[in-house]
Motif scaffolding. Structure first.
Motif, short mmCIF file in Angstrom:
data_model
loop_
_atom_site.label_atom_id
_atom_site.label_comp_id
_atom_site.label_asym_id
_atom_site.label_seq_id
_atom_site.Cartn_x
_atom_site.Cartn_y
_atom_site.Cartn_z
N LEU A 76 62.26 32.50 -16.35
CA LEU A 76 61.93 31.64 -17.49
C LEU A 76 63.10 30.72 -17.86
O LEU A 76 62.91 29.53 -18.11
CB LEU A 76 61.55 32.54 -18.68
N LEU A 122 67.90 24.77 -5.45
CA LEU A 122 66.47 25.11 -5.50
C LEU A 122 66.23 26.46 -4.83
O LEU A 122 65.46 27.30 -5.32
CB LEU A 122 65.66 24.03 -4.78
N PHE A 135 63.44 27.44 -15.76
CA PHE A 135 62.32 26.51 -15.59
C PHE A 135 62.75 25.06 -15.51
O PHE A 135 62.43 24.35 -14.56
CB PHE A 135 61.33 26.66 -16.76
N PHE A 136 63.46 24.63 -16.53
CA PHE A 136 63.80 23.20 -16.59
C PHE A 136 64.66 22.81 -15.39
O PHE A 136 64.43 21.79 -14.75
CB PHE A 136 64.52 22.85 -17.90
N ILE A 179 56.53 36.93 -3.20
CA ILE A 179 57.45 35.94 -3.78
C ILE A 179 58.04 36.47 -5.08
O ILE A 179 57.43 37.30 -5.76
CB ILE A 179 56.72 34.61 -4.07
N GLU A 180 59.21 36.00 -5.37
CA GLU A 180 59.86 36.33 -6.65
C GLU A 180 59.80 35.07 -7.51
O GLU A 180 60.45 34.07 -7.19
CB GLU A 180 61.31 36.73 -6.37
N PRO A 181 59.01 35.10 -8.60
CA PRO A 181 58.85 33.86 -9.39
C PRO A 181 60.15 33.37 -10.00
O PRO A 181 61.11 34.14 -10.16
CB PRO A 181 57.87 34.28 -10.50
N VAL A 182 60.16 32.11 -10.35
CA VAL A 182 61.32 31.50 -11.03
C VAL A 182 61.47 32.14 -12.41
O VAL A 182 60.49 32.41 -13.10
CB VAL A 182 61.09 29.98 -11.19
N ALA A 239 63.92 20.25 -8.19
CA ALA A 239 62.86 19.90 -7.23
C ALA A 239 62.69 18.38 -7.20
O ALA A 239 62.55 17.79 -6.12
CB ALA A 239 61.55 20.57 -7.63
N ALA A 240 62.69 17.75 -8.38
CA ALA A 240 62.59 16.29 -8.43
C ALA A 240 63.81 15.67 -7.75
O ALA A 240 63.70 14.68 -7.01
CB ALA A 240 62.48 15.80 -9.87
N PHE A 243 64.77 24.18 -12.56
CA PHE A 243 63.97 24.17 -11.33
C PHE A 243 63.24 22.83 -11.16
O PHE A 243 63.30 22.22 -10.10
CB PHE A 243 62.95 25.32 -11.31
N PHE A 244 62.54 22.42 -12.24
CA PHE A 244 61.79 21.15 -12.14
C PHE A 244 62.74 20.00 -11.83
O PHE A 244 62.45 19.14 -11.00
CB PHE A 244 61.04 20.87 -13.44
N ALA A 248 64.57 29.40 -6.94
CA ALA A 248 63.23 29.85 -6.54
C ALA A 248 63.28 31.17 -5.78
O ALA A 248 62.26 31.62 -5.26
CB ALA A 248 62.56 28.78 -5.69
N ASN A 249 64.44 31.77 -5.75
CA ASN A 249 64.61 33.07 -5.06
C ASN A 249 64.11 32.99 -3.61
O ASN A 249 63.34 33.84 -3.16
CB ASN A 249 63.86 34.18 -5.81
N LEU A 250 64.56 31.96 -2.91
CA LEU A 250 64.13 31.80 -1.53
C LEU A 250 64.99 32.70 -0.63
O LEU A 250 65.98 32.27 -0.06
CB LEU A 250 64.23 30.34 -1.10
#
Lengths: 483, 102
Positions: free
Chosen positions: B7, B60, B10-11, B2-5, B17-18, B13-14, B64-66
Motif C-alpha cells: 500500500l 519497479l 502505490f504512488f 505474485i506478491e502484490p505491491v 511504471a510511467a 509504483f505508478f 512489484a516484488n519481481l
C-alpha cells in the motif's frame, strides 16, 4: 467562388465511403452526448433515473464509440479500394445494401437500448435477443447481421483485389478482415461457466482492439502516408509488415492481462504480465521511425489538418496505450486497479489516441477530395477552426483522462487496498472528495471535448469552401543517395 | 504466485511504471535525433535517458516484488527497450537505402 461538396469528384467506392463517414460522425456525437449524460449521473445520481438510467447511457456511450470507429475504418477502406486495386469495386451495389442494413440494425438496436428494457424471457428470446456481454451488448440477431455485413465487406475487398491488382497493403488488409470477422464469432455463443465465457469474450474485445484494429489502422495509415506525404510504396509496405509482426508478437498474448482475475489458470499472470510489458515497444519503435521520416523528408504534405491528426495519433497512442496501459497492467498492481476508474482513464486516451485521431485524419482527406481536391496547406482560409478543434478535443480527452486517473488512484487505494473490496469500502471510495471532485472535472473536460467536436463538424462542413487553389500533386519522395 | 505491491508503495509504483515508458520514449527520441543530426551530445543524452530507464526498471522490480522467474521481466524490459530503438533505426536506414542506391 464557392466549392461545394460534389459527388462528381468521387469514385464509386468513395461515394459509399462518404455514407459511412456521415454515420460515423453522427455516432461520434452520440458517444459524446451519452457520455456526458452518464458523467452527469455520477454527480447527480437521481438525474434521469427511471427515464434514462446510467447503465443504458454508459452502454450507448461505449457501443456508439465502437461502432463509429468501425464505420470510420470501413469507410476508409472503401475510400482507397478502387485506387489501390486499380479497378471498380466488385459488388458495389451489395456494399451499398450492406451499409443500409448495418445502419438500420444500429438504429433499431439503439432504439431498443433506449426504449425497451424488458420483454418476455422464453427460449426463443433468450437465444434471439439476449446476448448481453459488456461492450458488445448488441442482440444476437444484430450480431448475425453484423457478421453478414462484414462478409459482404470482405467480399467487396477480396474480390476487388483479386480481379484488380494485389499489393502488400491488399494482402495484409484481406487477411486482417478474415481475423476481424472470425474473432467476432467468439462473442456470439453462450457458455454456462462464467470463466470460460469471459475467456472467449476477451477474444473479441482485446484481440479486436489490440490486434486486428491495429493492423487495419496500419493498412489505412500505409495508404494515407503514400497519399499524404508521397512516401514510397515499398517503404510503406515493408514497415507495414514490421508493424504487423511487432503488434501481433506482443498484442496477441498481451490478452493475458484480461485473464488475471476471471478464474483462468495462474500461468496467465506471467504470460499477461510479460507480454503486456512488451506491448509499448512497437510504439517506441514508431517514434524512431517518425523522427527518421520527419528528418529526412521534412514532412512536406498536401493536407495540414490530416497530418496534424496523424501526429496527434502518434502522441495519443503512445501516452494512452503505452504509458497509461503499462502503469496498471502488471498483476502485482492490477490486483488493486482493475475495475476502477483506472480502466476508463486508460480507455479514453488510448481509444482517442489510437483510433479516433486516425479516423478524423481520414475525414479530412475525404473532404479534400470531395470538394474537388481543394488546397489544404499553408494559408488556408479559416484554418483556425481545425487547429482549435484539434486543441479542444485533445485537451478535453486528456483532461478527462487525468481526472479519471485521480479517481482510479483513490479507488484502488481506499476501496481495494485499504477496504479489501467490500461494499462499504466501495461506497467509501465513491463518496470520497477525491472521487467526487474528479468526476466534476471529468464532466467539465467532457464539455470541452464536445466543444471541440462541434468545431470539428463545422470545419469539416466548411473547410476549403472559399479556397480557389487546388492541392498540389505530390511526387513520390525522392530516392536517397548514400555514400 | 505474485506478491502484490504494498500500500505504501502505490504512488511510487505508478510513477515508476510511467517513468519506464517515458524514459524509453526519451531514449528513443534522443537516440534517433542523435543519429539524424550526428550530434554526440544528444547521444550522451540518450544514454542518460537509458540510465533513467534502467533505474526505473530496477525500482519497479523492487516495488512489484519481481522475484524468481519474474526477474526475467526486468531483463526483458532492459534489453527490449534498449535494443528496439537501435534496431528500428537500422531498419529505417536499410529500407530507405535499398531505394536510394544509385
Amino acid at each position: 467562388m464557392v466549392r461545394t461538396l460534389d459527388g462528381a469528384h468521387l469514385n464509386g467506392g468513395q461515394k459509399l465511403a462518404v455514407k459511412y463517414f456521415n454515420v460515423a460522425v453522427i455516432l461520434f456525437f452520440a458517444q459524446l452526448a451519452f457520455g456526458l449524460l452518464a458523467a452527469a449521473q455520477y454527480l447527480h445520481p437521481d438525474f434521469l433515473r427511471g427515464v434514462l438510467d446510467f447503465n443504458v447511457n454508459r452502454m450507448v456511450h461505449i457501443n456508439a464509440m465502437i461502432v463509429w470507429m468501425l464505420y470510420g475504418f470501413i469507410g476508409s477502406v472503401y475510400w482507397f479500394l478502387e485506387e489501390e486495386s486499380g479497378r471498380t469495386i466488385v459488388g458495389l451495389r451489395l456494399g451499398h445494401l450492406a451499409f443500409w442494413l448495418l445502419t438500420l440494425a444500429v438504429t433499431v438496436v439503439v432504439a431498443v437500448y433506449l426504449l425497451v428494457q424488458t420483454g418476455p424471457g422464453d427460449d426463443f428470446t433468450r437465444w434471439f435477443v439476449n446476448e448481453g456481454r459488456e461492450y458488445i451488448e448488441a442482440p444476437r440477431w444484430a450480431d448475425i447481421g453484423i457478421v453478414v455485413v462484414m462478409g459482404v465487406f470482405f467480399y467487396n475487398v477480396a474480390a476487388t483485389f483479386t480481379k484488380g491488382r494485389w499489393s502488400g497493403i491488399a494482402g495484409v488488409l484481406t487477411l486482417d478482415l478474415v481475423a476481424l470477422a472470425g474473432l467476432y464469432l467468439a462473442g456470439m455463443f453462450y457458455v454456462t461457466n462464467i470463466s470460460v465465457d469471459q475467456y472467449w469474450w476477451w477474444w473479441v474485445v482485446h484481440l479486436w482492439v489490440e490486434a486486428t484494429w491495429e493492423v487495419l489502422v496500419g493498412c489505412i495509415m500505409a495508404w494515407a502516408l503514400m497519399h499524404l506525404l508521397g512516401v514510397r510504396r515499398r517503404i510503406v509496405e515493408t514497415w507495414l509488415y514490421i508493424e504487423v509482426a511487432l503488434m501481433f508478437g506482443s498484442g496477441i498474448l498481451g490478452l493475458g492481462h484480461h485473464y488475471f482475475w476471471i478464474g483462468a489458470p495462474e500461468y496467465w499472470l506471467a504470460i499477461g504480465g510479460f507480454f503486456s510489458a512488451l506491448e509499448p515497444i512497437p510504439l517506441v519503435a514508431m517514434v524512431v521511425h517518425s523522427i527518421y521520416d520527419a528528418g529526412v523528408h521534412r514532412l512536406k504534405n498536401r493536407n495540414h489538418p490530416a497530418l496534424a491528426w496523424v501526429i496527434a495519433h502518434a502522441f495519443g497512442n503512445f501516452l494512452g496505450a503505452g504509458v497509461w496501459g503499462f502503469m496498471h497492467t502488471l498483476p502485482q498492481i492490477n490486483l488493486f486497479t482493475h475495475g476502477t476508474q483506472w480502466t476508463p482513464s486508460h480507455g479514453h486516451l488510448a481509444f482517442f489516441g489510437a483510433y479516433a485521431t486516425i479516423n478524423i485524419a481520414f475525414f479530412y482527406l475525404a473532404v479534400q477530395q470531395w470538394r474537388g481536391n481543394v488546397w489544404m496547406g499553408a494559408g488556408l482560409a479559416g484554418g483556425w477552426r481545425w487547429k482549435w478543434a484539434l486543441g479542444l478535443l485533445s485537451v478535453g480527452v486528456l483532461g478527462m483522462t487525468v481526472a479519471l486517473l485521480i479517481a482510479g488512484y483513490e479507488q484502488s487505494f481506499i476501496e481495494r487496498a485499504q477496504g479489501g473490496s467490500t461494499w462499504s469500502a466501495y461506497f467509501a471510495a465513491q463518496t470520497h472528495p477525491w472521487f467526487v471532485e474528479s468526476m466534476a472535472w471529468r464532466m467539465a473536460f467532457g464539455w470541452v471535448t464536445l466543444a471541440g467536436f462541434v468545431l470539428l463538424v463545422w470545419d469539416l462542413l466548411t473547410i476549403g469552401r472559399h479556397e480557389t487553389r487546388t492541392a498540389e500533386t505530390l511526387e513520390e519522395e525522392p530516392a536517397l543517395v548514400h555514400g | 504466485m505474485i506478491e502484490p505491491v504494498e500500500l505504501a508503495h502505490f504512488f511510487l509504483f505508478f510513477f515508476t511504471a510511467a517513468a519506464v515508458i517515458v524514459a524509453a520514449l526519451g531514449y528513443a527520441l534522443l537516440y534517433a535525433f542523435a543519429r539524424l543530426y550526428r550530434r554526440r551530445g544528444l547521444l550522451r543524452g540518450a544514454w542518460l535517458a537509458y540510465g533513467v530507464l534502467a533505474a526505473a526498471v530496477l525500482t519497479l522490480g523492487w516495488l512489484a516484488n519481481l522475484t524468481g522467474y519474474w526477474q526475467v521481466l526486468v531483463g526483458l524490459l532492459l534489453v527490449g527497450y534498449g535494443v528496439a530503438p537501435v534496431l528500428i533505426w537500422r531498419l529505417c536506414v536499410a529500407t530507405h537505402e535499398g531505394e536510394g542506391r544509385t
